[in-house]
Design a protein around this motif. Structure first.
Motif, PDB file in Angstrom:
ATOM      1  N   UNK A  74      33.566  47.675  36.984  1.00  0.00           N
ATOM      2  CA  UNK A  74      32.970  46.633  37.823  1.00  0.00           C
ATOM      3  C   UNK A  74      33.183  45.260  37.196  1.00  0.00           C
ATOM      4  N   UNK A  75      32.917  45.136  35.907  1.00  0.00           N
ATOM      5  CA  UNK A  75      33.078  43.834  35.267  1.00  0.00           C
ATOM      6  C   UNK A  75      34.548  43.476  35.084  1.00  0.00           C
ATOM      7  N   UNK A  76      35.406  44.471  34.922  1.00  0.00           N
ATOM      8  CA  UNK A  76      36.842  44.187  34.913  1.00  0.00           C
ATOM      9  C   UNK A  76      37.267  43.610  36.259  1.00  0.00           C
ATOM     10  N   UNK A  77      36.724  44.179  37.334  1.00  0.00           N
ATOM     11  CA  UNK A  77      37.020  43.656  38.663  1.00  0.00           C
ATOM     12  C   UNK A  77      36.492  42.248  38.871  1.00  0.00           C
ATOM     13  N   UNK A  78      35.302  41.977  38.347  1.00  0.00           N
ATOM     14  CA  UNK A  78      34.755  40.628  38.457  1.00  0.00           C
ATOM     15  C   UNK A  78      35.598  39.621  37.683  1.00  0.00           C
ATOM     16  N   UNK A  79      36.129  40.048  36.536  1.00  0.00           N
ATOM     17  CA  UNK A  79      37.020  39.171  35.773  1.00  0.00           C
ATOM     18  C   UNK A  79      38.294  38.891  36.556  1.00  0.00           C
TER      19      UNK A  79
ATOM     20  N   UNK B 148      37.422  36.440  39.221  1.00  0.00           N
ATOM     21  CA  UNK B 148      37.291  35.107  38.658  1.00  0.00           C
ATOM     22  C   UNK B 148      38.631  34.457  38.391  1.00  0.00           C
ATOM     23  N   UNK B 149      39.645  35.283  38.102  1.00  0.00           N
ATOM     24  CA  UNK B 149      40.987  34.746  37.857  1.00  0.00           C
ATOM     25  C   UNK B 149      41.614  34.191  39.131  1.00  0.00           C
ATOM     26  N   UNK B 150      41.242  34.768  40.273  1.00  0.00           N
ATOM     27  CA  UNK B 150      41.831  34.307  41.531  1.00  0.00           C
ATOM     28  C   UNK B 150      41.180  33.015  42.037  1.00  0.00           C
TER      29      UNK B 150
ATOM     30  N   UNK C 236      49.560  44.875  37.749  1.00  0.00           N
ATOM     31  CA  UNK C 236      48.652  44.600  38.863  1.00  0.00           C
ATOM     32  C   UNK C 236      48.354  43.101  38.901  1.00  0.00           C
ATOM     33  N   UNK C 237      48.220  42.526  40.095  1.00  0.00           N
ATOM     34  CA  UNK C 237      48.077  41.065  40.224  1.00  0.00           C
ATOM     35  C   UNK C 237      46.655  40.587  39.944  1.00  0.00           C
ATOM     36  N   UNK C 238      46.188  40.799  38.727  1.00  0.00           N
ATOM     37  CA  UNK C 238      44.798  40.479  38.392  1.00  0.00           C
ATOM     38  C   UNK C 238      44.666  39.210  37.558  1.00  0.00           C
TER      39      UNK C 238
ATOM     40  N   UNK D  26      49.059  36.953  39.528  1.00  0.00           N
ATOM     41  CA  UNK D  26      50.182  37.381  38.696  1.00  0.00           C
ATOM     42  C   UNK D  26      49.804  38.604  37.870  1.00  0.00           C
ATOM     43  N   UNK D  27      50.795  39.240  37.275  1.00  0.00           N
ATOM     44  CA  UNK D  27      50.583  40.386  36.418  1.00  0.00           C
ATOM     45  C   UNK D  27      51.824  40.646  35.610  1.00  0.00           C
TER      46      UNK D  27
END
Length: 207
Positions: A23-28, A31-33, A79-81, A86-87
């Motif tokens: 979940x927090x990886x997804x939030x990070x 936040x990058x986007x 993955x474009x995170x 970008x990734x």
């Protein structure tokens, strides 16, 4: 302590920890986007400081670190995170690579330092958050210095000056506000977090 059944009480610890770290990886990644490109800097403004420091404060040092390792792993796999969707490994070797690599350290440090401050102290929470931010800046500026020296700076002094001018000065006040915001949010929602995910099992003891 709480009468209501908490969300993760019936889930195995491993599944619970991985779910929260993801979940927090997804939030990070989210936040990058939310990025703003500055015309004068290769480093964008993002909202990643919030979930990175928040991961440590909420999940605990070990789980916070894991959440950011998951984020970096996803990006390294293509993955474009990362910022701008970008990734891939090339991003790590670009001007922002040092910031990204510092995220796991910052998440770990935020909670590790908080646990060693006076319980309930706003100053302790804020100090831990600011030192975690310093780790992000330290990693980011160090690599940015190397990148500038390799690509454009005529001397080490010019690269160091450029790293300050391009990688720290434009972002410091905004990131300071984010660090204060994440402390206010986590500390203000302390009881709710415990009730929601059983945070007494996740190193966020009620104070």
């Amino acid at each position: 302590m709480y009468a209501r059944v908490r969300t993760f009480d019936r889930i195995s610890p491993l599944v619970r920890d991985l779910t929260l770290a993801t979940l927090f990886a997804g939030l990070t990644a989210l936040g990058a986007q939310l990025a703003v490109r500055l015309p004068s800097s290769p480093v964008p403004i993002t909202f990643q400081v919030l979930p990175v420091i928040g991961a440590g404060l909420v999940l605990g040092s070990r789980r916070g670190l894991i959440s950011q390792l998951l984020y970096l792993s996803a990006g390294m796999m293509g993955l474009p995170v990362f910022a701008g969707g970008t990734g891939g490994p090339a991003v790590i070797f670009g001007p922002t690579g040092g910031y990204l690599l510092a995220f796991p350290v910052a998440a770990f440090a935020a909670r590790w330092l908080r646990e060693r401050s006076k319980p309930g102290s706003w100053l302790g929470w804020l100090t831990a958050s600011l030192i975690a931010l310093a780790f992000i800046y330290g990693g980011g500026a160090s690599w940015l210095t190397v990148w500038l020296r390799a690509t454009s700076a005529p001397s080490l002094h010019a690269a160091l000056t450029g790293a300050w001018r391009l990688g720290i000065a434009p972002f410091f006040l905004a990131d300071l506000a984010k660090a204060i915001l994440v402390v206010a949010t986590v500390k203000g929602a302390h009881t709710q977090l415990i009730q929601w995910v059983g945070m007494d099992n996740l190193d966020l003891q009620p104070e």
